[in-house]
Design an enzyme around this catalytic site. Structure first.
Site, PDB file in Angstrom:
ATOM      1  N   ALA A  33       0.831  -1.095  -0.174  1.00  0.00           N
ATOM      2  CA  ALA A  33      -0.016   0.131  -0.089  1.00  0.00           C
ATOM      3  C   ALA A  33       1.064   1.195   0.181  1.00  0.00           C
ATOM      4  O   ALA A  33       1.200   1.872   1.172  1.00  0.00           O
ATOM      5  CB  ALA A  33      -0.928  -0.265   1.146  1.00  0.00           C
TER       6      ALA A  33
ATOM      7  N   GLY B 118       2.264   5.137  -1.446  1.00  0.00           N
ATOM      8  CA  GLY B 118       1.297   6.210  -1.783  1.00  0.00           C
ATOM      9  C   GLY B 118      -0.240   6.332  -1.394  1.00  0.00           C
ATOM     10  O   GLY B 118      -0.637   5.887  -0.167  1.00  0.00           O
ATOM     11  N   LYS B 119      -1.034   6.642  -2.460  1.00  0.00           N
ATOM     12  CA  LYS B 119      -2.538   6.600  -2.268  1.00  0.00           C
ATOM     13  C   LYS B 119      -3.187   5.233  -2.008  1.00  0.00           C
ATOM     14  O   LYS B 119      -4.345   5.202  -1.599  1.00  0.00           O
ATOM     15  CB  LYS B 119      -3.273   7.558  -3.177  1.00  0.00           C
ATOM     16  CG  LYS B 119      -2.813   8.800  -3.327  1.00  0.00           C
ATOM     17  CD  LYS B 119      -3.434   9.842  -4.123  1.00  0.00           C
ATOM     18  CE  LYS B 119      -2.844  11.217  -4.313  1.00  0.00           C
ATOM     19  NZ  LYS B 119      -3.526  11.993  -5.477  1.00  0.00           N
ATOM     20  N   TYR B 120      -2.452   4.316  -2.274  1.00  0.00           N
ATOM     21  CA  TYR B 120      -3.133   3.015  -2.001  1.00  0.00           C
ATOM     22  C   TYR B 120      -3.454   2.605  -0.753  1.00  0.00           C
ATOM     23  O   TYR B 120      -4.054   1.558  -0.550  1.00  0.00           O
ATOM     24  CB  TYR B 120      -2.345   1.935  -3.024  1.00  0.00           C
ATOM     25  CG  TYR B 120      -2.374   1.775  -4.246  1.00  0.00           C
ATOM     26  CD1 TYR B 120      -2.081   2.959  -4.986  1.00  0.00           C
ATOM     27  CD2 TYR B 120      -3.091   0.810  -4.840  1.00  0.00           C
ATOM     28  CE1 TYR B 120      -2.353   2.959  -6.548  1.00  0.00           C
ATOM     29  CE2 TYR B 120      -3.316   0.824  -6.393  1.00  0.00           C
ATOM     30  CZ  TYR B 120      -2.862   1.753  -7.166  1.00  0.00           C
ATOM     31  OH  TYR B 120      -2.989   1.918  -8.510  1.00  0.00           O
TER      32      TYR B 120
ATOM     33  N   ASP C 126      -3.002  -8.053  -4.664  1.00  0.00           N
ATOM     34  CA  ASP C 126      -3.354  -6.531  -4.654  1.00  0.00           C
ATOM     35  C   ASP C 126      -3.791  -6.170  -3.552  1.00  0.00           C
ATOM     36  O   ASP C 126      -4.909  -6.570  -3.138  1.00  0.00           O
ATOM     37  CB  ASP C 126      -3.924  -6.324  -5.947  1.00  0.00           C
ATOM     38  CG  ASP C 126      -3.050  -6.219  -7.297  1.00  0.00           C
ATOM     39  OD1 ASP C 126      -1.906  -6.730  -7.066  1.00  0.00           O
ATOM     40  OD2 ASP C 126      -3.477  -5.670  -8.320  1.00  0.00           O
ATOM     41  N   ILE C 127      -3.771  -4.853  -3.383  1.00  0.00           N
ATOM     42  CA  ILE C 127      -4.686  -4.233  -1.970  1.00  0.00           C
ATOM     43  C   ILE C 127      -5.698  -3.639  -2.427  1.00  0.00           C
ATOM     44  O   ILE C 127      -6.805  -3.366  -1.672  1.00  0.00           O
ATOM     45  CB  ILE C 127      -3.832  -3.177  -1.392  1.00  0.00           C
ATOM     46  CG1 ILE C 127      -4.165  -2.998  -0.034  1.00  0.00           C
ATOM     47  CG2 ILE C 127      -3.534  -2.039  -1.952  1.00  0.00           C
ATOM     48  CD1 ILE C 127      -4.157  -4.163   1.073  1.00  0.00           C
TER      49      ILE C 127
ATOM     50  N   HIS D  88      -6.644 -15.429 -15.066  1.00  0.00           N
ATOM     51  CA  HIS D  88      -7.192 -14.099 -15.250  1.00  0.00           C
ATOM     52  C   HIS D  88      -8.633 -13.990 -15.716  1.00  0.00           C
ATOM     53  O   HIS D  88      -8.886 -14.744 -16.879  1.00  0.00           O
ATOM     54  CB  HIS D  88      -6.299 -13.351 -16.347  1.00  0.00           C
ATOM     55  CG  HIS D  88      -6.522 -11.673 -16.226  1.00  0.00           C
ATOM     56  ND1 HIS D  88      -7.568 -11.138 -16.461  1.00  0.00           N
ATOM     57  CD2 HIS D  88      -5.395 -10.823 -15.842  1.00  0.00           C
ATOM     58  CE1 HIS D  88      -7.058  -9.565 -16.436  1.00  0.00           C
ATOM     59  NE2 HIS D  88      -6.108  -9.617 -16.080  1.00  0.00           N
TER      60      HIS D  88
ATOM     61  N   GLY E 242      -9.959 -11.913 -17.766  1.00  0.00           N
ATOM     62  CA  GLY E 242     -10.227 -11.459 -18.997  1.00  0.00           C
ATOM     63  C   GLY E 242     -10.048 -12.249 -19.981  1.00  0.00           C
ATOM     64  O   GLY E 242     -10.276 -12.018 -21.271  1.00  0.00           O
TER      65      GLY E 242
ATOM     66  N   GLU F 267       3.813  -9.897 -13.872  1.00  0.00           N
ATOM     67  CA  GLU F 267       2.730 -10.670 -14.188  1.00  0.00           C
ATOM     68  C   GLU F 267       3.234 -11.324 -15.456  1.00  0.00           C
ATOM     69  O   GLU F 267       2.987 -12.588 -15.712  1.00  0.00           O
ATOM     70  CB  GLU F 267       1.488 -10.075 -14.785  1.00  0.00           C
ATOM     71  CG  GLU F 267       0.298 -10.893 -14.898  1.00  0.00           C
ATOM     72  CD  GLU F 267      -1.013 -10.015 -15.040  1.00  0.00           C
ATOM     73  OE1 GLU F 267      -1.668 -10.024 -14.015  1.00  0.00           O
ATOM     74  OE2 GLU F 267      -1.264  -9.199 -15.957  1.00  0.00           O
TER      75      GLU F 267
HETATM   76  N1  UDP Z   1       0.506  -0.287  -5.811  1.00  0.00           N
HETATM   77  C1  UDP Z   1       0.719   0.580  -4.721  1.00  0.00           C
HETATM   78  N2  UDP Z   1       0.923   2.073  -5.114  1.00  0.00           N
HETATM   79  C2  UDP Z   1       1.129   2.379  -6.394  1.00  0.00           C
HETATM   80  C3  UDP Z   1       0.874   1.406  -7.258  1.00  0.00           C
HETATM   81  C4  UDP Z   1       0.479   0.104  -6.940  1.00  0.00           C
HETATM   82  O1  UDP Z   1       0.754   0.209  -3.410  1.00  0.00           O
HETATM   83  O2  UDP Z   1       0.948   3.605  -6.594  1.00  0.00           O
HETATM   84  C5  UDP Z   1       0.337  -1.822  -5.309  1.00  0.00           C
HETATM   85  C6  UDP Z   1      -0.918  -2.105  -4.818  1.00  0.00           C
HETATM   86  O3  UDP Z   1      -0.733  -3.125  -3.805  1.00  0.00           O
HETATM   87  C7  UDP Z   1      -1.735  -2.392  -6.065  1.00  0.00           C
HETATM   88  C8  UDP Z   1      -0.816  -3.435  -6.664  1.00  0.00           C
HETATM   89  O4  UDP Z   1       0.404  -2.555  -6.599  1.00  0.00           O
HETATM   90  O5  UDP Z   1      -2.861  -3.280  -5.613  1.00  0.00           O
HETATM   91  C9  UDP Z   1      -0.754  -3.465  -8.285  1.00  0.00           C
HETATM   92  O6  UDP Z   1      -1.154  -1.960  -9.102  1.00  0.00           O
HETATM   93  P1  UDP Z   1      -2.533  -1.634  -9.535  1.00  0.00           P
HETATM   94  O7  UDP Z   1      -3.571  -2.004  -8.736  1.00  0.00           O
HETATM   95  O8  UDP Z   1      -2.350  -0.286 -10.077  1.00  0.00           O
HETATM   96  O9  UDP Z   1      -2.464  -2.624 -10.927  1.00  0.00           O
HETATM   97  P2  UDP Z   1      -3.731  -2.992 -11.969  1.00  0.00           P
HETATM   98  O10 UDP Z   1      -3.983  -4.367 -11.158  1.00  0.00           O
HETATM   99  O11 UDP Z   1      -4.872  -1.964 -11.738  1.00  0.00           O
HETATM  100  O12 UDP Z   1      -3.218  -3.052 -13.133  1.00  0.00           O
END
Ligand code: UDP
Length: 371
Positions: free
Chosen positions: A136, A138-140, A225-226, A247, A249, A318
């Site tokens: 988590a 930044g803003k996450y 992922d958070i 996945h 998708g 990935e």
């Molecule tokens: N993450 C984070 N800060 C960021 C970008 C990503 O903490 O600025 C972490 C977070 O746990 C997030 C994961 O990396 O769930 C995957 O990134 P994101 O969800 O943006 O990828 P997506 O699955 O949407 O392509």
């Protein structure tokens, strides 16, 4: 003169013999002593009582042997207690709308292909320690509350679960009161300027922290992922040596060449056309701690090699994960029930949405915006 030489020879021979006998006695005693100490090990108790206990490989092997002889459990055993009540399994009835086995004979897990009463009983019997690694940055941090609160309710309830939260802002980790056996461990890491840096950086920080800390505290490890929540139970059926999630998708895609694998030969994640089983998500994956360590480190090393060659894999870790899983097959494949998305309608074959990615404003939440 000759007599004296002969006497000296005899004396030194006697000395050598005495010293040798003494040495052998000491060695023998040490062997017997350590043998006793080893054979008194039982598989789980000493590890939990004393996680710092330094075990050599030979000791570990002996422990496993000791376990089997004593009827104790070890990770991966499928033992069940007597007297458990559950529906009788059928050899004739089951899901017919989806395939529930891979072509390498591993389970493909959908609702209705397992009985949670049985799977939870089996895996709870092992009483494993499960680590959940989430980032988590930044803003996450805003996603932590929903993730932890829903995890408390639905993720491996009744198991020992520790959420390892990697963050650049400890102050923003919410105080969520978790259930019995559930814990939080916070690991501070630096902030990042690019979301790609965070996403790939996860492999580096997870490798370092498993080495330093988690290895002594967990038997299974999940990377997640958070920005997701649990809507329904995820139980023992998700545990395995290596579990990967299809996945959402691409799970109905019948043309493997349309999978978004890395297609540039310069990258370490390159998969040529004509190859591939499935496309797996990197938002949920798990397995035995050592298997996961190997795989997380693999993704880290491969992305470092890519960096040296001036390339970043198309879907970061990935892509490396998908390459690894193509040649090192997972022992369980979890259906997209284990990672759906709130962006998408739920089709009939997804009877239960267990974990789902939240809708987010990418531009607002990521440090460098973008999708
Ligand atoms: N993450 C984070 N800060 C960021 C970008 C990503 O903490 O600025 C972490 C977070 O746990 C997030 C994961 O990396 O769930 C995957 O990134 P994101 O969800 O943006 O990828 P997506 O699955 O949407 O392509």
């Amino acid at each position: 003169m000759l007599q004296r030489v002969e006497m000296m020879r005899n004396i030194s021979r006697t000395h050598v013999l005495i010293i040798l006998t003494l040495l052998l006695t000491i060695l023998g005693a040490t062997y017997i002593y350590s043998g006793d100490a080893i054979s008194s090990f039982r598989f789980c108790e000493p590890c939990e009582d004393n996680p710092q206990l330094p075990l050599t490989d030979a000791m570990k092997d002996l422990k496993v042997k000791d376990c089997l002889e004593n009827g104790a459990w070890r990770i991966g055993d499928l033992k069940m207690q007597t007297g458990l009540h559950y529906a009788q399994p059928s050899t004739q009835k089951g899901r017919t709308d989806v395939n529930s086995v891979t072509n390498w004979n591993a389970p493909l897990v959908w609702d209705g292909t397992f009985d949670p009463v049985v799977t939870d009983a089996i895996y709870k019997k092992m009483d494993p320690r499960v680590a959940v690694v989430v980032f988590a940055v930044g803003k996450y941090t805003r996603f932590l509350k929903g993730f932890l609160e829903s995890g408390k309710k639905y993720f491996l309830v009744g198991f020992r679960v520790t959420y390892y939260i990697f963050t650049d802002n400890e102050q923003e980790v919410p105080k969520v009161e978790l259930g019995s056996g559930q814990k939080i461990s916070i690991i501070t890491i630096p902030s990042a300027k690019r979301w790609q840096e965070v996403v790939l950086g996860r492999m580096k920080w997870a490798t370092i922290t498993i080495d330093k800390q988690i290895r002594n505290e967990a038997d299974y490890l999940f990377m997640m992922d958070i920005d997701s929540v649990f809507y329904n139970p995820v139980g023992g059926e998700s545990l395995s040596q290596l579990s990967a999630v299809l996945h959402r998708g691409y799970y109905k895609n019948t043309n493997r060449d349309a999978f978004p694998y890395e297609r540039r030969p310069l990258s370490e994640a390159y998969i040529p056309a004509g190859e591939g089983d499935y496309y797996y998500t990197a938002a949920v994956w798990g397995g035995y701690l050592e298997e996961m360590y190997k795989l997380v480190k693999y993704c880290y090393m491969k992305s470092e090699e890519d960096k040296k060659n001036g390339i970043e894999a198309v879907w970061q870790e990935e892509s490396h994960l998908n390459k690894y899983l193509l040649y090192n097959k997972p022992t369980k494949v979890l259906s997209p029930e284990y990672l759906w998305s709130d962006y998408d309608a739920v089709p009939a074959d997804i009877r239960v949405k267990r974990i789902s990615q939240l809708i987010k404003d990418y531009k607002e939440v990521r440090p460098n915006g973008g999708h």
